[in-house]
Design a protein around this motif. Structure first.
Motif, PDB file in Angstrom:
ATOM      1  N   PRO A   1      -9.020  -3.224   5.949  1.00  0.00           N
ATOM      2  CA  PRO A   1      -9.585  -2.621   4.640  1.00  0.00           C
ATOM      3  C   PRO A   1      -9.653  -3.400   3.367  1.00  0.00           C
ATOM      4  O   PRO A   1      -8.718  -4.088   3.154  1.00  0.00           O
ATOM      5  CB  PRO A   1      -8.632  -1.525   4.351  1.00  0.00           C
ATOM      6  N   SER A   2     -10.851  -3.508   2.746  1.00  0.00           N
ATOM      7  CA  SER A   2     -10.994  -4.323   1.470  1.00  0.00           C
ATOM      8  C   SER A   2     -10.436  -3.585   0.362  1.00  0.00           C
ATOM      9  O   SER A   2     -10.022  -4.159  -0.728  1.00  0.00           O
ATOM     10  CB  SER A   2     -12.244  -4.565   1.322  1.00  0.00           C
ATOM     11  N   SER A   3     -10.344  -2.305   0.510  1.00  0.00           N
ATOM     12  CA  SER A   3      -9.694  -1.437  -0.686  1.00  0.00           C
ATOM     13  C   SER A   3      -8.650  -0.376   0.061  1.00  0.00           C
ATOM     14  O   SER A   3      -8.787  -0.302   1.100  1.00  0.00           O
ATOM     15  CB  SER A   3     -10.702  -0.662  -1.484  1.00  0.00           C
ATOM     16  N   VAL A   4      -7.794  -0.041  -0.803  1.00  0.00           N
ATOM     17  CA  VAL A   4      -6.955   1.163  -0.379  1.00  0.00           C
ATOM     18  C   VAL A   4      -7.357   2.495  -0.470  1.00  0.00           C
ATOM     19  O   VAL A   4      -8.126   2.848  -1.488  1.00  0.00           O
ATOM     20  CB  VAL A   4      -5.365   1.017  -1.099  1.00  0.00           C
ATOM     21  N   HIS A   5      -7.563   3.041   0.687  1.00  0.00           N
ATOM     22  CA  HIS A   5      -7.896   4.441   0.777  1.00  0.00           C
ATOM     23  C   HIS A   5      -6.831   5.441   0.519  1.00  0.00           C
ATOM     24  O   HIS A   5      -5.966   5.481   1.293  1.00  0.00           O
ATOM     25  CB  HIS A   5      -8.646   4.771   2.280  1.00  0.00           C
TER      26      HIS A   5
ATOM     27  N   VAL B   1       0.757  -1.164  -0.062  1.00  0.00           N
ATOM     28  CA  VAL B   1       0.080  -0.197   0.139  1.00  0.00           C
ATOM     29  C   VAL B   1       0.958   1.263   0.033  1.00  0.00           C
ATOM     30  O   VAL B   1       0.394   2.329  -0.695  1.00  0.00           O
ATOM     31  CB  VAL B   1      -0.792   0.131   1.257  1.00  0.00           C
ATOM     32  N   LEU B   2       1.823   1.223   0.574  1.00  0.00           N
ATOM     33  CA  LEU B   2       2.926   2.519   0.705  1.00  0.00           C
ATOM     34  C   LEU B   2       3.702   2.671  -0.644  1.00  0.00           C
ATOM     35  O   LEU B   2       3.570   3.696  -1.076  1.00  0.00           O
ATOM     36  CB  LEU B   2       4.049   2.062   1.740  1.00  0.00           C
ATOM     37  N   ALA B   3       3.781   1.444  -1.309  1.00  0.00           N
ATOM     38  CA  ALA B   3       4.365   1.483  -2.663  1.00  0.00           C
ATOM     39  C   ALA B   3       3.630   2.001  -3.595  1.00  0.00           C
ATOM     40  O   ALA B   3       3.633   2.822  -4.573  1.00  0.00           O
ATOM     41  CB  ALA B   3       5.113   0.133  -3.082  1.00  0.00           C
TER      42      ALA B   3
ATOM     43  N   PRO C   1      -7.765   2.081 -10.232  1.00  0.00           N
ATOM     44  CA  PRO C   1      -9.010   1.425 -10.173  1.00  0.00           C
ATOM     45  C   PRO C   1      -9.113   0.486  -8.761  1.00  0.00           C
ATOM     46  O   PRO C   1      -8.005  -0.121  -8.723  1.00  0.00           O
ATOM     47  CB  PRO C   1      -9.299   0.690 -11.556  1.00  0.00           C
ATOM     48  N   GLY C   2     -10.041   0.475  -8.256  1.00  0.00           N
ATOM     49  CA  GLY C   2     -10.183  -0.358  -7.373  1.00  0.00           C
ATOM     50  C   GLY C   2      -9.948   0.254  -5.798  1.00  0.00           C
ATOM     51  O   GLY C   2      -9.735  -0.484  -4.921  1.00  0.00           O
TER      52      GLY C   2
ATOM     53  N   THR D   1      -4.707   7.181   3.556  1.00  0.00           N
ATOM     54  CA  THR D   1      -5.752   7.838   4.551  1.00  0.00           C
ATOM     55  C   THR D   1      -6.632   7.057   5.033  1.00  0.00           C
ATOM     56  O   THR D   1      -6.867   5.891   4.757  1.00  0.00           O
ATOM     57  CB  THR D   1      -6.300   9.043   3.964  1.00  0.00           C
ATOM     58  N   CYS D   2      -7.654   7.512   5.938  1.00  0.00           N
ATOM     59  CA  CYS D   2      -8.876   6.645   6.304  1.00  0.00           C
ATOM     60  C   CYS D   2      -8.301   5.565   7.078  1.00  0.00           C
ATOM     61  O   CYS D   2      -7.449   5.456   7.828  1.00  0.00           O
ATOM     62  CB  CYS D   2      -9.615   6.647   5.350  1.00  0.00           C
ATOM     63  N   LEU D   3      -8.976   4.263   6.681  1.00  0.00           N
ATOM     64  CA  LEU D   3      -8.579   3.083   7.075  1.00  0.00           C
ATOM     65  C   LEU D   3      -7.410   2.528   6.923  1.00  0.00           C
ATOM     66  O   LEU D   3      -6.654   1.899   7.556  1.00  0.00           O
ATOM     67  CB  LEU D   3      -9.840   2.212   6.881  1.00  0.00           C
ATOM     68  N   SER D   4      -6.752   2.903   5.650  1.00  0.00           N
ATOM     69  CA  SER D   4      -5.469   2.381   5.269  1.00  0.00           C
ATOM     70  C   SER D   4      -4.387   2.998   5.945  1.00  0.00           C
ATOM     71  O   SER D   4      -3.137   2.488   5.998  1.00  0.00           O
ATOM     72  CB  SER D   4      -5.392   2.690   3.697  1.00  0.00           C
ATOM     73  N   ALA D   5      -4.752   4.259   6.547  1.00  0.00           N
ATOM     74  CA  ALA D   5      -3.388   4.721   7.334  1.00  0.00           C
ATOM     75  C   ALA D   5      -3.576   4.616   8.687  1.00  0.00           C
ATOM     76  O   ALA D   5      -2.840   4.930   9.740  1.00  0.00           O
ATOM     77  CB  ALA D   5      -3.827   6.514   7.357  1.00  0.00           C
ATOM     78  N   ALA D   6      -4.739   3.836   9.315  1.00  0.00           N
ATOM     79  CA  ALA D   6      -4.738   3.399  10.854  1.00  0.00           C
ATOM     80  C   ALA D   6      -3.668   2.866  11.389  1.00  0.00           C
ATOM     81  O   ALA D   6      -3.099   3.079  12.468  1.00  0.00           O
ATOM     82  CB  ALA D   6      -6.103   2.858  10.900  1.00  0.00           C
TER      83      ALA D   6
END
Length: 279
Positions: free
Chosen positions: A82-86, A54-56, A96-97, A66-71
């Motif tokens: 998270p089911s998707s990257v925020h 996700v960082l890459a 996409p996605g 951000t949001c759930l992906s940054a928690a």
């Protein structure tokens, strides 16, 4: 301590200088890279393989997690992966996605492609179901990393009314996610709730509802033999003290809150009808 454990205690990411200060030599970093135990996401920054993706992705698209992906970066409580990257891409498009959030208005993380805590929580309050954003805000607020007044000022107007309403359910202290969620569901049901009440002979209980029913929320530690014995004594002391007691575990609180609240309401109704005798 191995490098995976060290990274795991730091949200999965660390600077090269931090790793060297912790005793990991350049040679050991090169060996860990070659073995696939760690990943270099950019010059001077290393990550566990799981976090690297996700960082890459954020770096590739010049966006911020951000949001759930940054928690995980801010060690915030969450209920689900998270089911998707925020992402917050600013004025750019995201792949996409992914879930796209508005641009960030506050300083971002000092060295990672991650939005600042303020934007992470504001995005979560606008994006996620109430209970999911609530646990993130609760974690940040009770640790003193952000204030509720600050978040309220950042969420003005009717369009942010739902997000602001979540802030009303943040409590001064919660020892676990379960307490936050149980309190939310009990109060939504219109019940009078007192938290962390000290009862003679029992000690501190999680909840006292309608001054009648003691409710305890049990995490995994309550399954340990020693804790089971202590909980049994507390249950007995609760009844001897003239109050009814119910216990709920993770599955009850997280996945079946309606059933949990229904059982509390059923016990209260039976008490009102005198099913348990006079108190």
């Amino acid at each position: 301590m191995d490098i995976e454990t060290f990274l795991g205690a730091r949200a999965g990411v660390a600077r090269a200088s931090t790793l060297r200060e912790a005793g990991f030599s350049r040679t050991s970093l090169d060996k860990a890279l070659a073995a696939g135990r760690i990943v270099r996401i950019r010059r001077g920054i290393y990550s566990a393989p799981r976090e690297a993706g996700v960082l890459a992705l954020a770096l590739q698209h010049n966006a911020l997690l951000t949001c759930l992906s940054a928690a995980p970066t801010y060690r915030l409580w969450t209920l689900h992966e998270p089911s998707s990257v925020h992402l917050s891409p600013g004025h750019r498009r995201t792949p996409p996605g992914t879930l796209t959030h508005g641009r960030c208005l506050h300083p971002s993380h000092s060295w990672l492609p991650v939005a600042g805590l303020a934007d992470v929580l504001i995005h979560a309050l606008r994006c996620l179901p109430e209970v999911e954003s609530l646990v993130m805000v609760q974690c940040a607020a009770q640790s003193g990393d952000i204030s509720l007044d600050f978040l309220r000022r950042k969420l003005p107007g009717n369009r942010n009314a739902r997000a602001r309403s979540v802030l009303d359910y943040v409590i001064p202290r919660a020892d676990s996610i379960l307490e936050v969620l149980a309190d939310y569901h009990f109060r939504r049901a219109g019940l009078h709730v007192r938290r962390h009440v000290e009862l003679p002979g029992v000690g501190e209980v999680d909840f006292l509802i309608e001054e009648c029913v003691v409710v305890e929320t049990d995490g995994d530690t309550h399954l340990e033999p020693g804790q089971v014995k202590r909980d049994r004594k507390r249950n007995n002391a609760t009844l001897i003290g003239g109050r009814l007691g119910l216990r709920f575990g993770y599955d009850d609180v997280v996945y079946h809150p309606e059933r949990m609240v229904g059982q509390v309401l059923a016990v209260l109704e039976q008490a009102r009808q005198g099913a348990f005798g006079a108190r």
